[in-house]
Design an enzyme around this catalytic site. Sequence first.
Site, short mmCIF file in Angstrom:
data_model
loop_
_atom_site.label_atom_id
_atom_site.label_comp_id
_atom_site.label_asym_id
_atom_site.label_seq_id
_atom_site.Cartn_x
_atom_site.Cartn_y
_atom_site.Cartn_z
N ALA A 137 1.23 -1.25 -0.43
CA ALA A 137 -0.10 -0.46 0.14
C ALA A 137 0.67 0.94 0.07
CB ALA A 137 -0.66 -0.17 1.06
N TYR A 138 2.27 1.31 0.28
CA TYR A 138 3.19 2.26 0.43
C TYR A 138 3.26 2.78 -0.90
CZ TYR A 138 3.97 0.76 5.42
OH TYR A 138 4.71 0.57 6.61
N GLY A 139 2.67 3.95 -1.10
CA GLY A 139 2.81 4.46 -2.97
C GLY A 139 1.85 3.88 -3.46
N TYR A 140 1.10 3.38 -2.78
CA TYR A 140 0.12 2.51 -4.02
C TYR A 140 0.72 1.56 -5.11
CZ TYR A 140 -3.25 6.07 -2.09
OH TYR A 140 -3.67 7.06 -1.15
#
Length: 322
Positions: free
Chosen positions: A60-63
């Site tokens: 989920a970090y930075g999609y």
Amino acid sequence: MEYTTLGRSGLKISRIALGCMSFGDTTRGFNQWALGDDTAEPIFRQAVELGITFWDTANAYGYGTSEEIVGRAIRNYTRRENIVLATKVFFKMHDGPGGSGLSRRAIIEQLDDSLRRLGTDYVDLYQIHRFDPATPVEETMEALHDMVKAGKVRYLGASSMHAWQFSKMQYTAELHGWTRFVSMQNQYSLMQREEEREMFGLLADQRVGSIPWSPLAKGRLARPWGEQTARSDTDDVARWVLPNDDKPIADAVQHVAGQHGVTMAQIALAWALRNPVVSAPIVGATKQHHLADAVAALAVTLTDEDVRALEEQYTPRQPTGY
């Protein structure tokens, strides 16, 4: 650098972990303070030079873009076999049935996507980012176990949940002969100590390693109270997980740091590192001195008087972050 094993596993990790939520593509609507490939290069190079071999990211970090940047950094600045690579699954990546949560469908789909973005065929530590009340625990734990048996994952970890939820998942795995968690990534700092009430006792009993996120309380323990940064001005997560007015705690850290002649960050990290359950605090660096401070904290020895001064301003509060 110092090294330890993660929980009761044989996995050797550096005692400082590089938190990779700091990296991502800001054009995708991610945090405006995140670093792209070029600006992150000095951070990755310094991590390698300092011996920080434990790198933690999430789908989920930075999609997904954090994983892409981390994957390129491993190929450009080090070797895959030298890095203990951790990522996570749970938060929404798309609207489809495998886009979020901890169902078998989501775990398999999201792990394959993470491996593709990271440019590797396995991750060392695969973590559930949160507890999923919508999915049976048996389904989650069996799917995770199957990923270990498939060779895509070496070890399993969890993050940010109530102690009873973690205990239920561990017991379910043990009951069926499935792979258990070796780590818990929980929020822990001088400004959020609620994990000491139940979770840390459980981790000590089960010999599970804690790899705390936000050990510097989103930077509030790294600078005098009231000083702002580009991140603190825009980080809504920080306001959610740290809603209290904790100026007395920050002031105590500043005072002890002055007595030792070191930075506030070194004192806050040294306090977290002295907890016997803590294996490696996760430091999300955006400037090179962040990692230098983190490594220097390993050499800081706090006295009992220091610890009393740091802890006496804390007041009970609700656990946050999940």
